[in-house]
Design a protein around this motif. Structure first.
Motif, PDB file in Angstrom:
ATOM      1  N   LEU A  58       0.825  -1.207   0.000  1.00 35.06           N
ATOM      2  CA  LEU A  58       0.000   0.000   0.000  1.00 35.06           C
ATOM      3  C   LEU A  58       0.857   1.253   0.000  1.00 35.06           C
ATOM      4  O   LEU A  58       0.617   2.192  -0.786  1.00 35.06           O
ATOM      5  N   LEU A  59       1.865   1.300   0.853  1.00 37.82           N
ATOM      6  CA  LEU A  59       2.717   2.478   0.949  1.00 37.82           C
ATOM      7  C   LEU A  59       3.477   2.727  -0.349  1.00 37.82           C
ATOM      8  O   LEU A  59       3.563   3.863  -0.825  1.00 37.82           O
ATOM      9  N   ASP A  60       4.049   1.675  -0.929  1.00 35.63           N
ATOM     10  CA  ASP A  60       4.814   1.833  -2.170  1.00 35.63           C
ATOM     11  C   ASP A  60       3.925   2.316  -3.313  1.00 35.63           C
ATOM     12  O   ASP A  60       4.330   3.148  -4.126  1.00 35.63           O
ATOM     13  N   THR A  61       2.704   1.789  -3.378  1.00 37.77           N
ATOM     14  CA  THR A  61       1.773   2.208  -4.423  1.00 37.77           C
ATOM     15  C   THR A  61       1.432   3.688  -4.277  1.00 37.77           C
ATOM     16  O   THR A  61       1.438   4.445  -5.252  1.00 37.77           O
ATOM     17  N   ALA A  62       1.128   4.097  -3.051  1.00 31.25           N
ATOM     18  CA  ALA A  62       0.774   5.497  -2.803  1.00 31.25           C
ATOM     19  C   ALA A  62       1.935   6.434  -3.102  1.00 31.25           C
ATOM     20  O   ALA A  62       1.738   7.531  -3.646  1.00 31.25           O
ATOM     21  N   ALA A  63       3.147   6.020  -2.773  1.00 28.88           N
ATOM     22  CA  ALA A  63       4.318   6.878  -2.978  1.00 28.88           C
ATOM     23  C   ALA A  63       4.511   7.211  -4.451  1.00 28.88           C
ATOM     24  O   ALA A  63       4.708   8.371  -4.829  1.00 28.88           O
ATOM     25  N   THR A  64       4.438   6.194  -5.324  1.00 23.10           N
ATOM     26  CA  THR A  64       4.654   6.444  -6.752  1.00 23.10           C
ATOM     27  C   THR A  64       3.483   7.206  -7.369  1.00 23.10           C
ATOM     28  O   THR A  64       3.665   8.037  -8.253  1.00 23.10           O
ATOM     29  N   TYR A  65       2.291   6.926  -6.864  1.00 27.33           N
ATOM     30  CA  TYR A  65       1.084   7.597  -7.362  1.00 27.33           C
ATOM     31  C   TYR A  65       1.132   9.092  -7.063  1.00 27.33           C
ATOM     32  O   TYR A  65       0.884   9.927  -7.958  1.00 27.33           O
ATOM     33  N   ASP A  88       2.760   7.599   9.334  1.00 28.02           N
ATOM     34  CA  ASP A  88       3.278   6.658   8.325  1.00 28.02           C
ATOM     35  C   ASP A  88       3.319   7.329   6.957  1.00 28.02           C
ATOM     36  O   ASP A  88       4.303   7.219   6.217  1.00 28.02           O
ATOM     37  N   ALA A  89       2.224   8.004   6.623  1.00 27.92           N
ATOM     38  CA  ALA A  89       2.110   8.641   5.314  1.00 27.92           C
ATOM     39  C   ALA A  89       3.176   9.707   5.130  1.00 27.92           C
ATOM     40  O   ALA A  89       3.854   9.764   4.095  1.00 27.92           O
ATOM     41  N   ARG A  95      10.422  10.362   2.584  1.00 27.05           N
ATOM     42  CA  ARG A  95      11.545   9.541   2.123  1.00 27.05           C
ATOM     43  C   ARG A  95      11.578   9.402   0.611  1.00 27.05           C
ATOM     44  O   ARG A  95      12.654   9.364   0.002  1.00 27.05           O
ATOM     45  N   GLU A  96      10.410   9.345  -0.022  1.00 26.95           N
ATOM     46  CA  GLU A  96      10.329   9.032  -1.443  1.00 26.95           C
ATOM     47  C   GLU A  96      10.212  10.234  -2.373  1.00 26.95           C
ATOM     48  O   GLU A  96      10.515  10.133  -3.560  1.00 26.95           O
ATOM     49  N   ILE A  97       9.768  11.378  -1.835  1.00 27.09           N
ATOM     50  CA  ILE A  97       9.502  12.538  -2.687  1.00 27.09           C
ATOM     51  C   ILE A  97      10.403  13.696  -2.299  1.00 27.09           C
ATOM     52  O   ILE A  97      10.345  14.181  -1.160  1.00 27.09           O
TER      53      ILE A  97
END
Length: 237
Positions: A58-65, A88-89, A95-97
Protein backbone atom coordinates in the motif's frame (compact mmCIF):
# COMPACT_ATOMS: atom_id res chain seq x y z
CA UNK A 1 -1.56 -19.87 -25.21
CA UNK A 2 1.68 -19.62 -23.22
CA UNK A 3 1.96 -17.33 -20.19
CA UNK A 4 4.17 -14.84 -22.07
CA UNK A 5 1.83 -14.79 -25.07
CA UNK A 6 -1.17 -14.26 -22.76
CA UNK A 7 0.56 -11.29 -21.14
CA UNK A 8 1.45 -9.77 -24.51
CA UNK A 9 -2.16 -10.24 -25.64
CA UNK A 10 -3.38 -8.52 -22.49
CA UNK A 11 -1.02 -5.58 -23.09
CA UNK A 12 -2.31 -5.19 -26.66
CA UNK A 13 -5.88 -5.09 -25.34
CA UNK A 14 -5.16 -2.45 -22.68
CA UNK A 15 -3.97 0.27 -25.07
CA UNK A 16 -7.08 0.53 -27.28
CA UNK A 17 -9.31 0.22 -24.21
CA UNK A 18 -7.43 3.09 -22.59
CA UNK A 19 -7.83 5.26 -25.69
CA UNK A 20 -11.55 4.45 -25.85
CA UNK A 21 -11.87 5.13 -22.13
CA UNK A 22 -10.14 8.51 -22.58
CA UNK A 23 -12.62 9.53 -25.25
CA UNK A 24 -15.60 8.50 -23.14
CA UNK A 25 -14.50 9.85 -19.77
CA UNK A 26 -12.77 13.15 -20.41
CA UNK A 27 -12.99 16.10 -22.81
CA UNK A 28 -9.33 16.78 -21.98
CA UNK A 29 -7.10 14.80 -24.38
CA UNK A 30 -3.89 14.76 -22.35
CA UNK A 31 -3.24 11.58 -20.37
CA UNK A 32 -1.86 11.73 -16.83
CA UNK A 33 0.94 9.61 -15.43
CA UNK A 34 -0.43 7.34 -12.71
CA UNK A 35 2.99 6.35 -11.39
CA UNK A 36 1.78 2.73 -11.38
CA UNK A 37 3.67 0.70 -14.03
CA UNK A 38 0.91 -1.67 -15.13
CA UNK A 39 -1.66 1.13 -15.35
CA UNK A 40 0.52 3.52 -17.29
CA UNK A 41 -1.10 6.81 -18.31
CA UNK A 42 -4.78 7.47 -17.71
CA UNK A 43 -7.15 10.31 -18.66
CA UNK A 44 -8.78 12.77 -16.31
CA UNK A 45 -11.87 11.19 -14.81
CA UNK A 46 -10.14 7.86 -14.16
CA UNK A 47 -11.45 5.87 -11.20
CA UNK A 48 -8.82 3.27 -10.30
CA UNK A 49 -8.56 0.50 -7.73
CA UNK A 50 -5.73 -1.47 -6.15
CA UNK A 51 -6.21 -4.45 -3.86
CA UNK A 52 -3.05 -4.69 -1.74
CA UNK A 53 -1.74 -7.56 0.38
CA UNK A 54 0.69 -5.87 2.78
CA UNK A 55 1.15 -2.48 4.35
CA UNK A 56 4.35 -2.10 2.33
CA UNK A 57 2.44 -2.78 -0.90
CA UNK A 58 0.00 0.00 0.00
CA UNK A 59 2.72 2.48 0.95
CA UNK A 60 4.81 1.83 -2.17
CA UNK A 61 1.77 2.21 -4.42
CA UNK A 62 0.77 5.50 -2.80
CA UNK A 63 4.32 6.88 -2.98
CA UNK A 64 4.65 6.44 -6.75
CA UNK A 65 1.08 7.60 -7.36
CA UNK A 66 1.47 10.87 -5.47
CA UNK A 67 5.00 11.51 -6.72
CA UNK A 68 3.64 11.43 -10.28
CA UNK A 69 0.86 13.84 -9.31
CA UNK A 70 3.15 16.38 -7.68
CA UNK A 71 5.51 16.26 -10.66
CA UNK A 72 2.52 17.04 -12.92
CA UNK A 73 1.35 20.05 -10.88
CA UNK A 74 -1.69 18.29 -9.48
CA UNK A 75 -3.21 19.02 -6.09
CA UNK A 76 -2.96 15.78 -4.10
CA UNK A 77 -5.17 14.46 -1.30
CA UNK A 78 -4.60 11.23 0.62
CA UNK A 79 -7.39 10.04 2.94
CA UNK A 80 -5.61 7.55 5.20
CA UNK A 81 -6.91 4.83 7.50
CA UNK A 82 -5.56 1.67 9.10
CA UNK A 83 -3.07 0.13 8.63
CA UNK A 84 -1.67 3.54 7.62
CA UNK A 85 -1.42 6.42 10.08
CA UNK A 86 -0.86 10.06 9.19
CA UNK A 87 2.69 9.75 10.51
CA UNK A 88 3.28 6.66 8.32
CA UNK A 89 2.11 8.64 5.31
CA UNK A 90 4.33 11.63 6.02
CA UNK A 91 7.37 9.47 6.78
CA UNK A 92 6.96 7.54 3.53
CA UNK A 93 6.39 10.58 1.34
CA UNK A 94 9.25 12.45 2.99
CA UNK A 95 11.55 9.54 2.12
CA UNK A 96 10.33 9.03 -1.44
CA UNK A 97 9.50 12.54 -2.69
CA UNK A 98 12.12 15.30 -2.92
CA UNK A 99 11.05 18.49 -1.12
CA UNK A 100 7.99 16.79 0.35
CA UNK A 101 7.95 19.11 3.37
CA UNK A 102 7.93 22.08 1.00
CA UNK A 103 5.02 20.57 -0.94
CA UNK A 104 3.16 20.02 2.34
CA UNK A 105 3.87 23.52 3.66
CA UNK A 106 2.62 25.11 0.43
CA UNK A 107 -0.57 23.04 0.50
CA UNK A 108 0.20 21.04 -2.64
CA UNK A 109 -0.63 17.82 -0.82
CA UNK A 110 -3.13 17.24 1.97
CA UNK A 111 -3.40 14.22 4.28
CA UNK A 112 -6.82 13.55 5.78
CA UNK A 113 -8.15 11.07 8.32
CA UNK A 114 -10.49 8.92 6.23
CA UNK A 115 -12.94 8.26 9.05
CA UNK A 116 -13.34 11.99 9.68
CA UNK A 117 -13.76 12.79 5.97
CA UNK A 118 -16.21 10.01 5.14
CA UNK A 119 -18.01 9.55 8.46
CA UNK A 120 -18.41 12.98 10.00
CA UNK A 121 -20.25 12.42 13.26
CA UNK A 122 -20.46 8.71 12.35
CA UNK A 123 -22.90 9.68 9.61
CA UNK A 124 -22.35 8.79 5.98
CA UNK A 125 -23.67 11.53 3.71
CA UNK A 126 -23.03 10.80 0.03
CA UNK A 127 -23.94 14.32 -1.06
CA UNK A 128 -21.64 15.92 1.52
CA UNK A 129 -18.68 13.77 0.45
CA UNK A 130 -19.06 14.23 -3.31
CA UNK A 131 -19.65 17.97 -2.92
CA UNK A 132 -16.58 18.11 -0.69
CA UNK A 133 -14.43 16.64 -3.46
CA UNK A 134 -16.00 19.07 -5.93
CA UNK A 135 -15.12 22.02 -3.69
CA UNK A 136 -11.53 20.86 -3.32
CA UNK A 137 -11.25 20.46 -7.09
CA UNK A 138 -12.65 23.95 -7.72
CA UNK A 139 -10.19 25.37 -5.22
CA UNK A 140 -7.28 23.56 -6.86
CA UNK A 141 -8.19 24.81 -10.34
CA UNK A 142 -8.58 28.35 -9.00
CA UNK A 143 -4.98 28.09 -7.73
CA UNK A 144 -3.77 27.05 -11.22
CA UNK A 145 -3.21 23.39 -10.48
CA UNK A 146 -3.60 21.14 -13.50
CA UNK A 147 -6.22 19.15 -11.60
CA UNK A 148 -6.61 17.00 -8.50
CA UNK A 149 -5.36 13.53 -7.56
CA UNK A 150 -6.99 11.63 -4.70
CA UNK A 151 -6.45 8.32 -2.95
CA UNK A 152 -8.51 6.82 -0.15
CA UNK A 153 -7.93 3.59 1.74
CA UNK A 154 -11.12 1.59 2.35
CA UNK A 155 -11.84 0.90 6.00
CA UNK A 156 -15.53 0.06 5.72
CA UNK A 157 -15.61 -3.62 4.70
CA UNK A 158 -16.90 -4.76 8.08
CA UNK A 159 -18.74 -1.57 8.98
CA UNK A 160 -22.47 -0.94 9.01
CA UNK A 161 -21.92 1.51 6.16
CA UNK A 162 -20.74 -1.06 3.57
CA UNK A 163 -23.84 -0.77 1.37
CA UNK A 164 -23.69 3.04 1.48
CA UNK A 165 -20.02 3.04 0.52
CA UNK A 166 -20.71 0.75 -2.43
CA UNK A 167 -23.34 3.25 -3.61
CA UNK A 168 -20.82 6.04 -3.09
CA UNK A 169 -18.21 4.29 -5.26
CA UNK A 170 -20.68 4.05 -8.15
CA UNK A 171 -21.81 7.65 -7.70
CA UNK A 172 -18.19 8.84 -7.55
CA UNK A 173 -17.48 6.95 -10.77
CA UNK A 174 -20.32 8.79 -12.52
CA UNK A 175 -19.37 12.18 -11.09
CA UNK A 176 -15.75 11.95 -12.28
CA UNK A 177 -16.67 11.99 -15.97
CA UNK A 178 -15.49 15.23 -17.53
CA UNK A 179 -13.65 16.37 -14.38
CA UNK A 180 -9.94 17.12 -14.02
CA UNK A 181 -9.64 14.59 -11.25
CA UNK A 182 -8.16 11.11 -10.80
CA UNK A 183 -9.08 8.84 -7.91
CA UNK A 184 -7.27 5.73 -6.67
CA UNK A 185 -9.15 3.57 -4.16
CA UNK A 186 -7.13 1.02 -2.18
CA UNK A 187 -8.57 -2.10 -0.55
CA UNK A 188 -7.04 -4.77 1.65
CA UNK A 189 -7.02 -8.22 0.06
CA UNK A 190 -7.06 -9.87 3.47
CA UNK A 191 -10.22 -8.03 4.51
CA UNK A 192 -12.01 -8.61 1.20
CA UNK A 193 -14.46 -11.38 0.48
CA UNK A 194 -14.91 -12.47 -3.13
CA UNK A 195 -18.33 -10.86 -3.29
CA UNK A 196 -16.88 -7.59 -1.97
CA UNK A 197 -14.15 -7.64 -4.61
CA UNK A 198 -16.77 -8.16 -7.27
CA UNK A 199 -18.79 -5.16 -6.08
CA UNK A 200 -15.69 -2.98 -5.90
CA UNK A 201 -14.30 -4.03 -9.29
CA UNK A 202 -17.56 -3.14 -11.01
CA UNK A 203 -17.38 0.39 -9.61
CA UNK A 204 -13.94 1.12 -11.14
CA UNK A 205 -12.60 1.32 -14.69
CA UNK A 206 -9.33 -0.43 -13.88
CA UNK A 207 -8.69 -2.82 -10.99
CA UNK A 208 -5.36 -4.46 -10.17
CA UNK A 209 -3.85 -6.35 -7.25
CA UNK A 210 -0.45 -5.96 -5.64
CA UNK A 211 0.87 -8.91 -3.69
CA UNK A 212 4.39 -8.76 -2.27
CA UNK A 213 5.46 -6.36 -5.00
CA UNK A 214 3.87 -8.29 -7.88
CA UNK A 215 1.13 -6.73 -9.99
CA UNK A 216 -1.87 -8.54 -11.48
CA UNK A 217 -4.91 -7.34 -13.40
CA UNK A 218 -8.31 -8.12 -11.94
CA UNK A 219 -10.72 -8.57 -14.84
CA UNK A 220 -14.13 -7.03 -14.17
CA UNK A 221 -16.64 -9.79 -14.99
CA UNK A 222 -20.02 -9.61 -16.62
CA UNK A 223 -23.01 -10.25 -14.42
CA UNK A 224 -22.96 -13.84 -13.22
CA UNK A 225 -19.36 -14.50 -14.31
CA UNK A 226 -16.34 -15.29 -12.18
CA UNK A 227 -13.49 -12.84 -11.65
CA UNK A 228 -10.25 -13.49 -13.47
CA UNK A 229 -6.79 -12.54 -12.17
CA UNK A 230 -4.18 -12.11 -14.91
CA UNK A 231 -0.49 -12.06 -13.91
CA UNK A 232 1.59 -9.32 -15.50
CA UNK A 233 5.08 -10.69 -14.69
CA UNK A 234 5.91 -7.18 -13.51
CA UNK A 235 7.15 -6.35 -10.03
CA UNK A 236 8.38 -3.25 -8.31
CA UNK A 237 10.52 -3.11 -5.23
Amino acid sequence: MTSDNAIQSRCRQVQPRRAEFAEQRSPYPALRKTGIPVMGDMPWGAHLCVFYETKEDLLDTAATYFAAGLESNEFCVWAVSGPITEEDAKKLLRREIPDFDQHLAHGRIEILQATEWYLKGDQFDLRRITSGWSEKLSGALAKSYAGMRVSGNAFWFESKHWKEFCEYEHELDRSLAGQKMIVLCTYSLQASRAVDMLDVARAHQCTITRRNGDWEFLETPDQGSDMTIIPTNQSQS
